[in-house]
Design an enzyme around this catalytic site. Structure first.
Site, short mmCIF file in Angstrom:
data_model
loop_
_atom_site.label_atom_id
_atom_site.label_comp_id
_atom_site.label_asym_id
_atom_site.label_seq_id
_atom_site.Cartn_x
_atom_site.Cartn_y
_atom_site.Cartn_z
N ARG A 92 84.68 -2.37 84.69
CA ARG A 92 84.06 -3.17 85.74
C ARG A 92 83.94 -4.70 85.24
O ARG A 92 84.12 -5.67 86.10
CB ARG A 92 82.80 -2.76 86.24
CG ARG A 92 82.97 -1.39 87.09
CD ARG A 92 81.53 -0.91 87.47
NE ARG A 92 81.60 0.22 88.14
CZ ARG A 92 81.27 1.58 87.46
NH1 ARG A 92 80.90 1.45 86.31
NH2 ARG A 92 81.13 2.59 88.38
N ASP A 152 75.73 5.60 93.17
CA ASP A 152 75.48 6.28 92.04
C ASP A 152 74.35 7.67 92.07
O ASP A 152 74.72 8.67 91.51
CB ASP A 152 74.76 5.41 90.83
CG ASP A 152 75.81 4.26 90.42
OD1 ASP A 152 76.91 4.52 90.46
OD2 ASP A 152 75.35 3.18 90.34
N ARG A 155 76.36 10.07 93.80
CA ARG A 155 77.25 11.17 92.89
C ARG A 155 76.31 11.96 92.17
O ARG A 155 76.68 13.29 92.10
CB ARG A 155 78.10 10.01 92.01
CG ARG A 155 78.97 9.21 92.48
CD ARG A 155 79.82 8.61 91.56
NE ARG A 155 81.00 7.85 92.27
CZ ARG A 155 81.58 6.75 92.26
NH1 ARG A 155 80.78 5.73 91.28
NH2 ARG A 155 82.60 6.37 92.63
N HIS A 179 75.24 -1.56 87.63
CA HIS A 179 76.48 -0.46 87.92
C HIS A 179 77.33 -0.33 86.78
O HIS A 179 78.28 -0.69 86.86
CB HIS A 179 76.72 -1.07 89.39
CG HIS A 179 77.84 0.35 89.81
ND1 HIS A 179 77.65 1.28 89.90
CD2 HIS A 179 79.04 -0.21 90.23
CE1 HIS A 179 78.86 2.20 90.41
NE2 HIS A 179 79.51 1.35 90.75
C1 PYR Z 1 82.68 2.92 91.55
O1 PYR Z 1 83.38 3.89 92.15
O2 PYR Z 1 81.65 3.45 90.80
C2 PYR Z 1 83.06 1.53 91.68
O3 PYR Z 1 82.29 0.85 91.16
C3 PYR Z 1 84.25 1.20 92.45
#
Ligand code: PYR
Length: 311
Positions: A92, A152, A155, A179
């Site tokens: 990133r 996050d 997920r 992140h």
């Molecule tokens: C992610 O999918 O976590 C991104 O930062 C795009």
């Protein structure tokens, strides 16, 4: 006069377009999708195509595409997705200099046309890009917000729900920090049906879920082969926009400007917040163990390393 909210989405790529469509489907306001002049017609085409889904899906929201920032005038919320995305092999952070330039020019236009708006930043590296937009805008910190923790945490919740074979609705989590791969999923503050995860999932399985969460963005990058995630990032942005335009006072993780909270100063970092009509209305300070504090410090140091690259 009662008017619909106006929400502008900067960047008409996969993420921006998906965000625009979800915003309209949820009738959160009229949506303006903005891209560069070379992309004007495709952006208008995407917007019109989405608008024509309205009668089928039954939503009342106007959606327009443009490359002219005057069309964003007096937006209530502006979402920034513009910039380049990660390709396989890129971190990133590799994006920092290119996207910083994009943030600066986009922010000037936003401030000129919508001086009272709330800005939510998604562009990576998102902690440093949110900081860039904050500095460039001159807006108060409650009106410049970054998105990472909702994604996050989503997920993390997905993987926990799969592990336990339970509804995602009953799984909560809290991912803090930057992140990046050293983000901090706070297992101790995560629950399924109100039961602490540590009572439900063996430690080594929990560790594996934490690890997969940390690398969750990269997992998608590798599978897509040419770009990064956009469905879950867009859904995450929309949840934050909804919290603000409906004044929900949701407890959601946001990338917020810290002035002493968690012991950090002058840095944007993912922390639990209350999101409502005034944007970030409060930063919630959780009690952390020494290990959690150390993990957050490590994550903050990674963000500071990226910030050093900022021009
Ligand atoms: C992610 O999918 O976590 C991104 O930062 C795009």
């Amino acid at each position: 006069a009662m008017k619909r909210k106006k929400i502008s989405v900067i960047g008409g790529g996969f993420t921006g377009a998906t965000t625009a469509f979800l915003l309209a489907q949820k009738e959160l306001g009229d949506v303006v999708l903005v891209d560069i002049p070379q992309m004007e017609n495709p952006t208008k085409g995407k917007a019109l195509d989405m608008l024509e889904a309205g009668p089928v899906q039954g939503f009342d929201a106007n959606i327009t595409g443009t490359s002219n920032y005057e069309d964003t005038k007096d937006s209530d919320v502006v979402v920034i997705t513009a910039g380049i995305a990660r390709k396989p092999g890129m971190s990133r952070d590799d994006l920092v200099q290119i996207n910083q330039k994009v943030m600066k020019s986009v922010t000037k236009e936003i401030v000129k046309n919508s001086p009272n708006c709330y800005i939510i930043v998604l562009t990576n590296p998102v902690d440093a890009m949110t900081y860039t937009v904050f500095k460039e805008s001159g807006f108060p910190k409650n009106r410049v917000i970054g998105q990472s923790g909702v994604l996050d945490t989503a997920r993390f919740r997905t993987f926990v729900a799969q592990e336990l074979n339970l509804s995602v609705k009953d799984v909560t989590g809290f991912v803090l920090g930057g992140h990046g791969d050293d983000m901090v999923p706070l297992v101790r503050y995560s629950y399924a049906g109100g039961i602490p995860l540590e009572k439900l999932i063996p430690q080594e399985r929990l560790d594996a879920i934490v690890e997969r969460t940390r690398k969750g963005g990269g997992e998608i990058v590798n599978l897509l082969g040419n770009g990064s995630a956009y469905y879950a990032p867009a859904a995450s942005l929309v949840e934050m926009v909804e919290a603000i335009v409906k004044d929900q006072r949701r407890v959601l993780p946001s990338i917020a400007y810290l002035e002493g909270e968690y012991g950090f100063e002058g840095i944007y970092l993912g922390v639990p917040t209350i999101l409502g009509k005034d944007g970030i209305e409060k930063i919630i300070e959780l009690d952390l163990t020494e290990d959690e504090k150390a993990a957050l410090e490590k994550s903050a140091n990674s963000v500071r390393e990226v910030m050093k690259v900022l021009a």
